[in-house]
Design a protein around this motif. Structure first.
Motif, PDB file in Angstrom:
ATOM      1  N   ARG A  94      -7.045 -34.442 -73.130  1.00 44.33           N
ATOM      2  CA  ARG A  94      -7.852 -35.366 -73.932  1.00 44.33           C
ATOM      3  C   ARG A  94      -8.428 -34.701 -75.180  1.00 44.33           C
ATOM      4  N   GLU A 150      -6.258 -44.560 -77.725  1.00 44.47           N
ATOM      5  CA  GLU A 150      -6.662 -43.182 -77.465  1.00 44.47           C
ATOM      6  C   GLU A 150      -7.937 -42.773 -78.203  1.00 44.47           C
ATOM      7  N   PRO A 170      -3.099 -36.893 -67.274  1.00 41.87           N
ATOM      8  CA  PRO A 170      -3.438 -35.717 -68.080  1.00 41.87           C
ATOM      9  C   PRO A 170      -2.870 -34.453 -67.421  1.00 41.87           C
ATOM     10  N   TRP A 204      -7.971 -39.935 -76.053  1.00 41.42           N
ATOM     11  CA  TRP A 204      -8.450 -40.216 -74.702  1.00 41.42           C
ATOM     12  C   TRP A 204      -7.332 -40.786 -73.821  1.00 41.42           C
ATOM     13  N   GLU A 205      -6.455 -39.857 -73.404  1.00 40.10           N
ATOM     14  CA  GLU A 205      -5.339 -40.231 -72.533  1.00 40.10           C
ATOM     15  C   GLU A 205      -5.873 -40.736 -71.194  1.00 40.10           C
TER      16      GLU A 205
END
Length: 461
Positions: A129, A64, A122, A117-118
């Motif tokens: 994010r 992530e 989302p 940083w998925e």
């Protein structure tokens, strides 16, 4: 509440969301200052070598972490990470600031944003994010002090959810598999969304133990003149809390906001009929708003003339305002107002002279009713099971499962693997502090080994 942004997983928080966040912040910030927390702000960026220093920690966040690799068109000499959390940002400086037992405890908190940083699914508020949070980081001379604070903070998180957001939560401890990467143990408040049959982690309070102290050389000279290693905690809640509230109370008309966090608690709407004295009606509405505001109640007037009263009713219902006051010619003549509750639609006429007292009673009633209703719905979803077949049946029925467990990591991994599918795998949500009786001879639902505890299981966000 939000506006979609042109970067996937990022959202603009509009005033209706930010005002709720600020109301929560106002409560929590005052409470942690009572515990002698001091405000800090640490930079957004962290170097790669510092982030990599604590192996388990970075491995837990590695997928992530977002990296800055360029300045303009030039490559940076070394990539710089954007904080996914701030342990490795802060702790090199804790080691500089702490020398003696007189420097302890060190208690800091910052309100900031973080980036994770998925890449999968989302969802506004729930999994974005970039999100807002507070993060508390504290340092103690003893484990006993750290343990005590972990539970003090967890109780504040329970209060945020239950007293402000009217969301019932369970306080408990995370499994070894689900705990904070690099920490000693993690406690959490866990909510459950009956409509989707998924658990959701509301907030976490971690005891980090001495792991980070070893990595970053955070030691102090104790009263005997000996060098000792510190004990540390970290804890946080985020704008995810707003999403949990929305899913818990929302209905087909839109939002339903608990009064304690509603930016507007009462909306006043004039209802002029043909040939009515519109000036007098508007004056009565303005007077009602003024009286409520003076009493500390967040009230506003919708005097827009280009929308009908019915259109306004629908809009403010969609926005979730707890109470609507209507004033028309009949109300004016009878020196009364009509009040409509958002949570159950009940209408009541009250004398204008009793306005403040009656509105306060109604707002308190709505706050209590939302929590009671949500708790009843949540409790109706809790199923106690003892066998694997019962577990699968309850999981497919979207239940919150309370199961006897042997507390072995390999068994939890096996449960995840065996339940993996389109809806996601099941996992432990937490081991509740409030433990039911565990009769002698009880076995684990998944392994058949002796059970050590009851734990909540289910799918989660």
């Amino acid at each position: 509440m939000i506006e979609y942004y042109d970067i996937s997983g990022c959202y603009i928080l509009r005033p209706w969301a930010m005002e709720i966040w600020e109301l929560l912040k106002e409560f929590f910030d005052a409470e942690i200052k009572k515990l002698k927390l001091k405000p800090y702000y640490f930079p957004l960026f962290v170097t790669e070598n510092v982030l990599q220093k604590e192996k388990d920690h970075i491995e837990g966040f590695a997928p992530e972490v977002a990296w800055v690799t360029k300045s303009g068109k030039s490559d940076l000499e070394a990539p710089i990470a954007i904080r996914p959390t701030s342990e490795t940002v802060m702790y090199p400086y804790f080691s500089k600031w702490i020398r003696s037992h007189r420097d302890l405890p060190l208690k800091c908190n910052q309100w900031c944003n973080v980036v994770r940083w998925e890449f999968s699914n989302p969802t506004p508020f729930i999994r974005s994010r970039e999100f807002l949070w507070q993060e508390g980081h504290t340092v103690f001379a003893t484990k006993e002090e750290a343990d005590e604070e972990v539970l003090q903070i967890l109780e504040l998180y329970r209060r945020i959810y239950e007293e402000f957001l009217a969301v019932p939560v369970s306080k408990g401890r995370k499994s070894e598999m689900e705990k904070f990467a690099g920490g000693l143990y993690t406690t959490s408040v866990e909510a459950f969304i009956p409509n989707t049959g998924r658990g959701i982690q509301g907030a976490t309070s971690h005891c980090l133990g001495q792991n980070f102290a070893k990595m970053f050389d955070i030691t102090f000279e104790n009263e005997k003149g000996e060098r000792s290693m510190v004990w540390q905690n970290s804890w946080a809640y985020t704008t995810r809390s707003i999403g949990v509230m929305i899913m818990t109370h929302g209905d087909d008309k839109g939002l339903v906001l608990p009064p304690k966090v509603a930016p507007i608690q009462v909306i006043v709407i004039p209802v002029p009929f043909k040939d009515a004295d519109t000036t007098a009606i508007k004056g009565a509405c303005e007077s009602a708003v003024y009286t409520l505001n003076e009493a500390g109640i967040r009230a506003d007037l919708d005097a827009r003339e280009n929308y009908s009263p019915g259109w306004k009713y629908s809009q403010w219902e969609m926005k979730g305002v707890p109470l609507r006051i209507e004033i028309g010619p009949k109300d004016l003549a009878n020196k009364q107002v009509r009040i409509v509750r958002r949570d159950n639609g009940t209408k009541v006429d009250i004398p204008s002279t009793d306005l403040v007292e009656q509105v306060r009673v109604l707002l308190d009633g709505i706050q209590a009713n939302l929590l009671e209703t949500a708790k009843a719905k949540r409790d109706a979803c809790i199923v106690s099971i003892s066998t694997w077949d019962e577990f699968i049946a309850a999981l497919n029925d979207k239940k919150l499962i309370l199961a006897p467990w042997c507390d072995e990591e390999e068994v939890e991994k096996d449960v995840k693997a065996r339940t993996k599918g389109e809806l996601g795998a099941a996992k432990t949500l937490c081991t509740p502090f409030d433990q039911p009786d565990l009769p002698s001879g009880t076995v684990c639902f998944a392994s058949g080994k002796p059970a050590q505890k009851w734990s909540f299981w289910g799918r989660s966000y």
